[in-house]
Enzyme design. Structure first.
Site, short mmCIF file in Angstrom:
data_model
loop_
_atom_site.label_atom_id
_atom_site.label_comp_id
_atom_site.label_asym_id
_atom_site.label_seq_id
_atom_site.Cartn_x
_atom_site.Cartn_y
_atom_site.Cartn_z
N TYR A 144 1.28 -1.39 -0.46
CA TYR A 144 -0.33 -0.08 0.02
C TYR A 144 1.23 0.52 0.03
CZ TYR A 144 -3.36 3.74 2.01
OH TYR A 144 -4.40 4.77 1.69
N ASP A 239 9.42 2.91 -0.78
CA ASP A 239 8.64 3.34 0.15
C ASP A 239 8.80 2.73 1.59
OD1 ASP A 239 4.44 3.58 0.60
OD2 ASP A 239 6.18 4.56 1.95
N LYS A 267 4.80 9.57 7.87
CA LYS A 267 4.67 8.63 10.07
C LYS A 267 5.61 9.56 10.95
CE LYS A 267 2.36 4.85 7.87
NZ LYS A 267 1.12 4.76 8.40
P1 KE4 Z 1 -0.39 7.81 4.34
O1 KE4 Z 1 -1.53 9.11 3.81
O2 KE4 Z 1 -1.73 6.92 4.92
O3 KE4 Z 1 -0.11 9.10 5.26
O4 KE4 Z 1 -0.23 6.90 3.83
C1 KE4 Z 1 0.20 6.36 2.82
C2 KE4 Z 1 0.57 5.07 2.89
C3 KE4 Z 1 1.84 4.81 2.25
N1 KE4 Z 1 3.49 4.22 2.25
C4 KE4 Z 1 2.73 3.20 3.22
C5 KE4 Z 1 4.29 1.95 3.43
C6 KE4 Z 1 1.88 2.74 4.27
O5 KE4 Z 1 1.70 2.37 5.05
C7 KE4 Z 1 0.37 4.58 4.59
C8 KE4 Z 1 -0.29 4.38 5.06
N2 KE4 Z 1 -0.57 3.12 6.39
C9 KE4 Z 1 -1.94 3.14 6.90
C10 KE4 Z 1 -1.51 2.27 7.23
N3 KE4 Z 1 -1.72 0.14 7.07
C11 KE4 Z 1 -2.39 3.95 7.39
C12 KE4 Z 1 -3.53 3.52 8.26
C13 KE4 Z 1 -4.56 4.39 7.44
O6 KE4 Z 1 -4.44 4.15 5.64
O7 KE4 Z 1 -5.68 5.06 8.16
#
Ligand code: KE4
Length: 426
Positions: A144, A239, A267
């Site tokens: 993701y 990533d 994060k």
């Molecule tokens: P954000 O747009 O949510 O800040 O980041 C996206 C993203 C990109 N790359 C990786 C490896 C990530 O894990 C994420 C976001 N992680 C999720 C948790 N698995 C965020 C939690 C959510 O979607 O509320």
């Protein structure tokens, strides 16, 4: 455990917010029941709206690596807010955080701040396409990279939990340029590269995956990707939104001793405020506007309030040479304790771990990619999640997520967690 106030708040939220949440994974759809509403948090503990204290193993999905309301971060934000929160003009603190990040992360010269991991990954791919002049990218099933269109092709995290691997609203025009490979299967990548010779801008990967649960790269997988990308003139994008500033001071590049071409962060880099970033060497980053033609922008990008949280967080991590070792040791301790607790429960399970990321999968087979991870999304997982929650342990409410340990967790907290698992029946 009583959750009446959380349920009442959820009912009210659903009247004005789609699904009652601002991010789908929070809605407990994968585990059932109403989500827990948090009133406040401090250190390793969440305090919910019904007065329950919960030991937190999601740490806001990674950012709260030093525990909640960590004083140096809170103080920095409070003081900065008194002087204004955003100006839409350059400020010194952006440079200070950029200098610190560049000093901590191997193999980068410049970094651009954005407001989320999604923005970081979306922008990194645009930069890779602009730099190489090629259109196609390869991602991995179950990884993701945020919710921008190019990535919602069999994504991980909430997109999988919702069983919408190809989200409505993503056009075929977009999807055709995103090719899907299998994590830990280098041959699946080589086949795609051979079939799309000269058309690939980038391969983007979670170097240690956290959106299928925690998936550890097998021997020679990431190094094989590095070699393939170097041979074929394809940019390798790590990533590191989850792994950056978590697995080591220099993130996965340091932990795996492999250099990527472009890095994405989120994060931890924001200390709990909205910050994402992408970074590379001078040559690639010079293609970004206003220096170069690849456009990317953001009203709140680099805003001083968020920068103050990120600078305080990275300063704490940079100055504490032992924090990553402590976190890895606590995670190993929890892994061994949960293993001992679950082994006589009569259910098959796997425990994956890397640094301060780990996950429990209720499946008899090793979990090393999306398909094997999906086997663990079953009633045993739900029993485990709710059984632990009832005993004051807050785990990720999805089989496709990783635990993120924080350094405020004590060994007494870990022993409480292990004892809670020992009491479970499936
Ligand atoms: P954000 O747009 O949510 O800040 O980041 C996206 C993203 C990109 N790359 C990786 C490896 C990530 O894990 C994420 C976001 N992680 C999720 C948790 N698995 C965020 C939690 C959510 O979607 O509320």
């Amino acid at each position: 455990m009583v959750y009446e106030r959380s349920s009442a708040l959820f009912a009210a939220a659903k009247k004005v917010i789609p699904g009652g949440v601002n991010s789908p994974v929070r809605a407990f759809k994968a585990v059932g029941g109403d989500p827990i509403f948090v009133k406040e948090a401090k250190g390793a503990y969440l305090h919910d709206e019904d007065g329950n204290r919960l030991i937190d193993f999601i740490a806001s999905w990674g950012p709260m690596i030093l525990g909640h309301a960590h004083a140096p971060v809170v103080n920095a934000v409070v003081e900065k807010a008194k002087k204004g929160t955003s100006f839409g003009m350059p400020t010194e603190i952006e440079t200070q955080l950029a200098q610190l990040a560049v000093s901590m992360v191997p193999n980068i010269d410049k970094i651009r701040f954005v407001n989320s991991g999604t923005e970081a990954c979306m922008s990194a791919i645009r930069l890779a396409r602009g730099y190489t002049g090629k259109d196609k990218i390869i991602k991995f099933a179950g990884c993701y990279h945020g919710h921008s269109d190019a990535f919602l092709i069999q994504a991980g995290s909430g997109a999988v939990t919702f069983g919408s691997p190809n989200s409505p609203g993503v056009t075929q025009g977009t999807a055709k340029d995103t090719l899907l490979a299998v994590y830990n299967d280098l041959d699946s990548v080589k086949q795609l590269v051979a079939a799309n010779k000269g058309e690939l801008a980038a391969i983007i990967i979670e170097p240690v995956a956290g959106n299928m649960g925690c998936i550890v790269p097998q021997k020679d997988f990431i190094s094989g990707l590095r070699e393939l990308c170097s041979q074929e003139g394809i940019l390798l994008v790590f990533d590191e939104v989850m792994t950056g500033f978590r697995l080591a001071r220099g993130g996965a590049q340091e932990a795996l001793n492999i250099d990527a071409d472009i890095l994405c962060f989120g994060k931890v880099i924001g200390g709990g405020l909205p910050v994402g970033a992408f970074a590379s060497n001078d040559k690639i980053m010079s293609h970004l506007a206003p220096e170069g033609p690849v456009y990317q922008a953001g009203t709140l990008s680099g805003n001083p309030l968020a920068m103050s949280a990120g600078l305080a967080m990275l300063t704490e991590l940079n100055n504490d040479g032992e924090v990553f070792k402590r976190l890895a040791e606590k995670t190993e301790y929890l892994h061994k304790g949960l293993d001992a607790a679950l082994k006589d429960k009569g259910v098959p399970y796997q425990i994956n771990r890397f640094g301060s990321m780990m996950s429990v999968h209720f499946t008899p087979d090793p979990v090393h990619d999306f398909a094997s991870s999906a086997q663990g999304d079953n009633p045993h997982f739900k029993t485990y999640f709710h059984g632990m929650l009832k005993q004051g342990v807050y785990l990720p409410p999805s089989a496709f997520e990783s635990y993120f340990l924080n350094d405020a967790l004590s060994y007494a907290d870990l022993d409480h967690t292990i004892a809670a698992a020992q009491r479970l029946s499936f």
